[in-house]
Design a protein around this motif. Structure first.
Motif, PDB file in Angstrom:
ATOM      1  N   UNK A   1     -23.899  21.916 -20.807  1.00  0.00           N
ATOM      2  CA  UNK A   1     -24.301  22.544 -22.070  1.00  0.00           C
ATOM      3  C   UNK A   1     -24.001  21.586 -23.209  1.00  0.00           C
ATOM      4  N   UNK A   2     -24.916  20.736 -23.517  1.00  0.00           N
ATOM      5  CA  UNK A   2     -24.652  19.713 -24.542  1.00  0.00           C
ATOM      6  C   UNK A   2     -24.943  20.228 -25.961  1.00  0.00           C
ATOM      7  N   UNK A   3     -24.632  21.499 -26.195  1.00  0.00           N
ATOM      8  CA  UNK A   3     -24.952  22.060 -27.513  1.00  0.00           C
ATOM      9  C   UNK A   3     -23.689  22.516 -28.241  1.00  0.00           C
ATOM     10  N   UNK A   4     -23.770  22.385 -29.548  1.00  0.00           N
ATOM     11  CA  UNK A   4     -22.731  22.942 -30.428  1.00  0.00           C
ATOM     12  C   UNK A   4     -23.445  23.726 -31.527  1.00  0.00           C
ATOM     13  N   UNK A   5     -22.683  24.491 -32.303  1.00  0.00           N
ATOM     14  CA  UNK A   5     -23.324  25.287 -33.365  1.00  0.00           C
ATOM     15  C   UNK A   5     -23.494  24.505 -34.662  1.00  0.00           C
ATOM     16  N   UNK A   6     -22.556  23.610 -34.876  1.00  0.00           N
ATOM     17  CA  UNK A   6     -22.626  22.873 -36.138  1.00  0.00           C
ATOM     18  C   UNK A   6     -21.797  21.611 -36.038  1.00  0.00           C
ATOM     19  N   UNK A   7     -22.075  20.710 -36.961  1.00  0.00           N
ATOM     20  CA  UNK A   7     -21.203  19.551 -37.126  1.00  0.00           C
ATOM     21  C   UNK A   7     -20.574  19.688 -38.506  1.00  0.00           C
ATOM     22  N   UNK A   8     -19.245  19.703 -38.499  1.00  0.00           N
ATOM     23  CA  UNK A   8     -18.535  19.803 -39.781  1.00  0.00           C
ATOM     24  C   UNK A   8     -18.284  18.393 -40.293  1.00  0.00           C
TER      25      UNK A   8
ATOM     26  N   UNK B   1      -5.900  45.146 -23.001  1.00  0.00           N
ATOM     27  CA  UNK B   1      -6.575  45.457 -24.275  1.00  0.00           C
ATOM     28  C   UNK B   1      -7.487  44.309 -24.700  1.00  0.00           C
ATOM     29  N   UNK B   2      -8.507  44.686 -25.493  1.00  0.00           N
ATOM     30  CA  UNK B   2      -9.451  43.713 -26.042  1.00  0.00           C
ATOM     31  C   UNK B   2      -9.157  43.498 -27.514  1.00  0.00           C
ATOM     32  N   UNK B   3      -9.304  42.273 -27.944  1.00  0.00           N
ATOM     33  CA  UNK B   3      -9.185  41.964 -29.369  1.00  0.00           C
ATOM     34  C   UNK B   3     -10.478  41.295 -29.794  1.00  0.00           C
ATOM     35  N   UNK B   4     -11.090  41.834 -30.852  1.00  0.00           N
ATOM     36  CA  UNK B   4     -12.309  41.190 -31.334  1.00  0.00           C
ATOM     37  C   UNK B   4     -11.901  39.957 -32.133  1.00  0.00           C
ATOM     38  N   UNK B   5     -12.456  38.834 -31.785  1.00  0.00           N
ATOM     39  CA  UNK B   5     -12.027  37.592 -32.432  1.00  0.00           C
ATOM     40  C   UNK B   5     -13.203  36.632 -32.535  1.00  0.00           C
ATOM     41  N   UNK B   6     -13.065  35.681 -33.450  1.00  0.00           N
ATOM     42  CA  UNK B   6     -14.060  34.611 -33.517  1.00  0.00           C
ATOM     43  C   UNK B   6     -13.466  33.391 -32.806  1.00  0.00           C
ATOM     44  N   UNK B   7     -14.077  33.035 -31.684  1.00  0.00           N
ATOM     45  CA  UNK B   7     -13.581  31.901 -30.901  1.00  0.00           C
ATOM     46  C   UNK B   7     -14.237  30.624 -31.431  1.00  0.00           C
ATOM     47  N   UNK B   8     -13.416  29.680 -31.851  1.00  0.00           N
ATOM     48  CA  UNK B   8     -13.925  28.406 -32.372  1.00  0.00           C
ATOM     49  C   UNK B   8     -13.631  27.315 -31.349  1.00  0.00           C
ATOM     50  N   UNK B   9     -14.663  26.580 -31.003  1.00  0.00           N
ATOM     51  CA  UNK B   9     -14.477  25.444 -30.111  1.00  0.00           C
ATOM     52  C   UNK B   9     -14.281  24.190 -30.931  1.00  0.00           C
ATOM     53  N   UNK B  10     -13.153  23.490 -30.712  1.00  0.00           N
ATOM     54  CA  UNK B  10     -12.857  22.294 -31.502  1.00  0.00           C
ATOM     55  C   UNK B  10     -12.619  21.114 -30.569  1.00  0.00           C
TER      56      UNK B  10
ATOM     57  N   UNK C   1     -15.458  11.865 -41.843  1.00  0.00           N
ATOM     58  CA  UNK C   1     -15.276  12.369 -40.477  1.00  0.00           C
ATOM     59  C   UNK C   1     -16.372  13.377 -40.183  1.00  0.00           C
ATOM     60  N   UNK C   2     -16.704  13.504 -38.911  1.00  0.00           N
ATOM     61  CA  UNK C   2     -17.676  14.510 -38.475  1.00  0.00           C
ATOM     62  C   UNK C   2     -17.205  15.030 -37.137  1.00  0.00           C
ATOM     63  N   UNK C   3     -17.247  16.341 -36.976  1.00  0.00           N
ATOM     64  CA  UNK C   3     -16.724  16.921 -35.732  1.00  0.00           C
ATOM     65  C   UNK C   3     -17.607  18.085 -35.296  1.00  0.00           C
ATOM     66  N   UNK C   4     -17.844  18.130 -33.994  1.00  0.00           N
ATOM     67  CA  UNK C   4     -18.594  19.261 -33.436  1.00  0.00           C
ATOM     68  C   UNK C   4     -17.749  20.522 -33.478  1.00  0.00           C
ATOM     69  N   UNK C   5     -18.424  21.642 -33.580  1.00  0.00           N
ATOM     70  CA  UNK C   5     -17.713  22.909 -33.563  1.00  0.00           C
ATOM     71  C   UNK C   5     -18.645  24.005 -33.042  1.00  0.00           C
ATOM     72  N   UNK C   6     -18.068  24.940 -32.328  1.00  0.00           N
ATOM     73  CA  UNK C   6     -18.838  26.127 -31.935  1.00  0.00           C
ATOM     74  C   UNK C   6     -18.092  27.356 -32.433  1.00  0.00           C
ATOM     75  N   UNK C   7     -18.861  28.381 -32.763  1.00  0.00           N
ATOM     76  CA  UNK C   7     -18.264  29.647 -33.179  1.00  0.00           C
ATOM     77  C   UNK C   7     -18.916  30.757 -32.374  1.00  0.00           C
TER      78      UNK C   7
END
Lengths: 236, 400
Positions: B230-237, B104-113, B88-94
């Motif tokens: 925006x046809x970009x992602x950060x990585x392919x897992x 309030x604000x929460x610092x978080x890592x947003x992952x696009x799946x 399997x291969x899947x796009x992902x953004x972080x």
């Protein structure tokens, strides 16, 4: 039974060298037989403490001879390799202040030396208890030193000095902090113990009230001793 | 044989215990520092474990997607799927950012799946509450450490999302909680500009004769359209088939697709060896300083305690006690103090570790190492006091 006694012939001690040298002992002769209690008296700076330190193998004399019974322990040099063992096994010390170990109870203060020497704790405590009973402080065996009176502390210190059956006891002003009654009590005990255990006891003192109790007295002045007969008047 | 040290500690237990508690708090801080480092490493490993990937395909010459920015076209995963051995291969953004919830604000890592790929790499593996993302937009799965609850409305850039599921221990290598949102939303959040900037860009494009040739309005529209997506992602897992060799597959992708590929050990090396290396050195420095301070405190305490017993030591030496017995007493007291301190420190660290904002992992191995370090430090710290005790002249017990 101890059949040693202590014998000094021409014992000398010099501090420093050259022009600053001080002769603290200039040839001390002394003989104390087993079971005997002698007094060593003299003014401050006369050499009492130096003599006591030489007798206690704490400092090395400069010359002369020292015998314990027939065994020469010093003859211009130490003839004993392990002075620590000599102090532990052959010499008992009683100090001006009792200097009991504050974190050990009475019985363990007395039994400490044999326990450290590897003797079984129960045997060492039995021997300590025997001495505490002889010195009439057995009822305080489990007390801390800080809970004892001055006289009781000194009796415990005497018990500690006797625990290894030493042939010699060196007592450095043992009655100084005590009132007359307690001071006489301590001297009486030292005499009893000397007699009972055949121990030669040398008592260094300034204390006028106990001087009449000695049968023999060594006066020390300017590093030399002079022997005289004492009154030997021990009030019961 | 009687234990002089034990008797002294027993007799003055209050002094030793209170001193030990003070030392213990310092040891607790030291153990916590080690726990913070372990937590960081564990967070990094958790990030890799939870991604469900065997390898990470990223932009060439980058250490992406966690350590460096990486940008890939979002259709590359199709060609990767054709590589033999790839299951399997899947796009992902972080994207690490501030996520707003109420006031309030929460610092978080947003992952696009990819929303239709349940079970594919990048997806949160298990939920502790709620459900996975099923809609293409505006749903989120958040880690419980974020403090969000099912049904909460959170704001990421311009859009609002409803929290539909909660995970646990899904954190970034910095320990920030992860929030999963649909890939398209994440791409928009990461790559798209705000409305004012879009208007300015359109004006700039329209004023450029090369992009807006006279009499050819379709060219301008085509350019603007291309700028609006925006046809970009950060990585392919990538997950590989069982029995496949990851190094061989990675080599194939590198050679034929001209991309950078990291296997699991390589990615772990990047996270632990590079991303948290500075923090690790920082913590190591603290550990050294704390060890030196602890040693100095123990040395000072034991030295002071020994000086308070000089007369007793002189008497002990005069009556024939061996030097090694006296040295042993001081050494045992130093070690005893250290053991009290260690016990207090370990308990204290266990109590306050959960209160830390980031994960503090107290592992038994560190406790064992800490125990031996305390024993060694206390032994070394007692040297000064032992020297002082051995210098005592037994003649000091005799007046004159």
């Amino acid at each position: 039974m101890n059949l040693h006694g202590i014998h000094l012939e021409g014992l000398r001690k010099r501090y420093g060298e050259g022009d600053t040298a001080v002769d603290a002992l200039k040839g001390v002769d002394m003989e104390v037989s087993p079971g005997e209690v002698v007094g060593l008296i003299g003014p401050s700076g006369s050499g009492k403490s130096t003599l006591l330190k030489c007798l206690g193998a704490v400092i090395e004399p400069t010359g002369g001879r020292m015998r314990l019974g027939s065994e020469i322990i010093y003859d211009d040099r130490w003839h004993i390799r392990d002075l620590r063992a000599l102090r532990r096994d052959q010499i008992g010390f009683v100090f001006q202040a009792p200097y009991l170990i504050p974190f050990l109870n009475v019985i363990d203060n007395v039994a400490l030396l044999p326990m450290l020497a590897g003797r079984k704790n129960t045997a060492a405590r039995d021997r300590a208890m025997e001495l505490l009973e002889a010195l009439d402080v057995a009822h305080r065996a489990n007390a801390w030193p800080s809970q004892l009176s001055g006289g009781e502390q000194q009796r415990v210190a005497i018990a500690r000095a006797l625990v290894s059956h030493p042939p010699v006891i060196l007592a450095d002003e043992p009655t100084a902090p005590l009132d007359s009654e307690r001071a006489m009590g301590v001297i009486r005990i030292l005499n009893q113990m000397a007699e009972q255990y055949e121990t030669a006891v040398i008592v260094v003192t300034h204390d006028e009230k106990i001087i009449p109790t000695f049968k023999r007295i060594y006066h020390i002045r300017d590093g030399r001793t002079h022997e005289e007969q004492g009154e030997g008047r021990l009030i019961a | 044989m009687i234990s002089l040290a034990g008797r002294d500690i027993q007799h003055s237990w209050g002094k030793f215990v209170f001193t030990g508690i003070g030392l213990g708090l310092l040891i607790g801080v030291t153990l916590s520092m080690a726990g913070i480092y372990r937590g960081m490493v564990d967070d990094a490993k958790a990030l890799l474990d939870n991604s469900g990937a065997d390898m990470w395909v990223v932009q060439q010459s980058t250490l992406g997607p966690y350590a460096e920015p990486s940008s890939l076209k979002d259709d590359l995963y199709r060609s990767i799927l054709t590589v033999p051995g790839v299951e399997r291969a899947a796009n992902v953004t972080y994207l690490t950012m501030q996520v707003r919830h109420g006031d309030r604000d929460v610092r978080a890592m947003v992952a696009g799946i990819v929303p239709d790929g349940i079970g594919s790499p990048g997806w949160p593996m298990t939920l502790i509450a709620g459900r996975q993302i099923t809609r293409s937009h505006y749903e989120a799965v958040a880690d419980a450490a974020s403090g969000f609850k099912i049904g909460d409305q959170i704001k990421i850039r311009r859009n609002r999302y409803t929290v539909v599921g909660l995970t646990r221990r899904m954190v970034s290598s910095n320990g920030d909680p992860m929030i999963f949102i649909p890939l398209k939303d994440a791409q928009e959040a990461q790559f798209l500009k705000d409305n004012d900037e879009i208007i300015r860009q359109r004006q700039r494009t329209a004023s450029n004769p090369a992009l807006n040739p006279p009499g050819m309005p379709a060219v301008l529209q085509a350019v603007i359209d291309s700028q609006s997506t925006s046809p970009y992602v950060n990585a392919v897992l990538v997950r590989i088939k069982p029995g496949s060799r990851p190094d061989e597959i990675a080599d194939t992708i590198r050679r034929w697709r001209r991309l950078q590929v990291y296997t699991r050990p390589q990615m772990e090396g990047i996270l632990v060896g590079k991303l948290i290396a500075t923090s690790a050195r920082q913590i190591a420095m603290f550990l050294v300083i704390l060890a030196v301070v602890s040693a100095a405190i123990v040395a000072f305490i034991i030295y002071t305690l020994t000086l308070g017993k000089i007369r007793e030591i002189a008497v002990l030496k005069l009556i024939g006690t061996r030097n090694r017995t006296i040295a042993g007493m001081i050494l045992q007291q130093a070690i005893g103090l250290g053991l009290i301190g260690f016990a207090v420190g370990r308990i204290a660290a266990g109590f306050w570790a959960p209160v830390f904002p980031k994960y503090v992992l107290l592992i038994p191995g560190d406790s064992v190492r800490g125990f031996f370090a305390v024993v060694i430090i206390c032994s070394l710290a007692s040297i000064l006091a032992i020297r002082a005790a051995l210098k005592v002249d037994p003649a000091e017990a005799i007046g004159g």
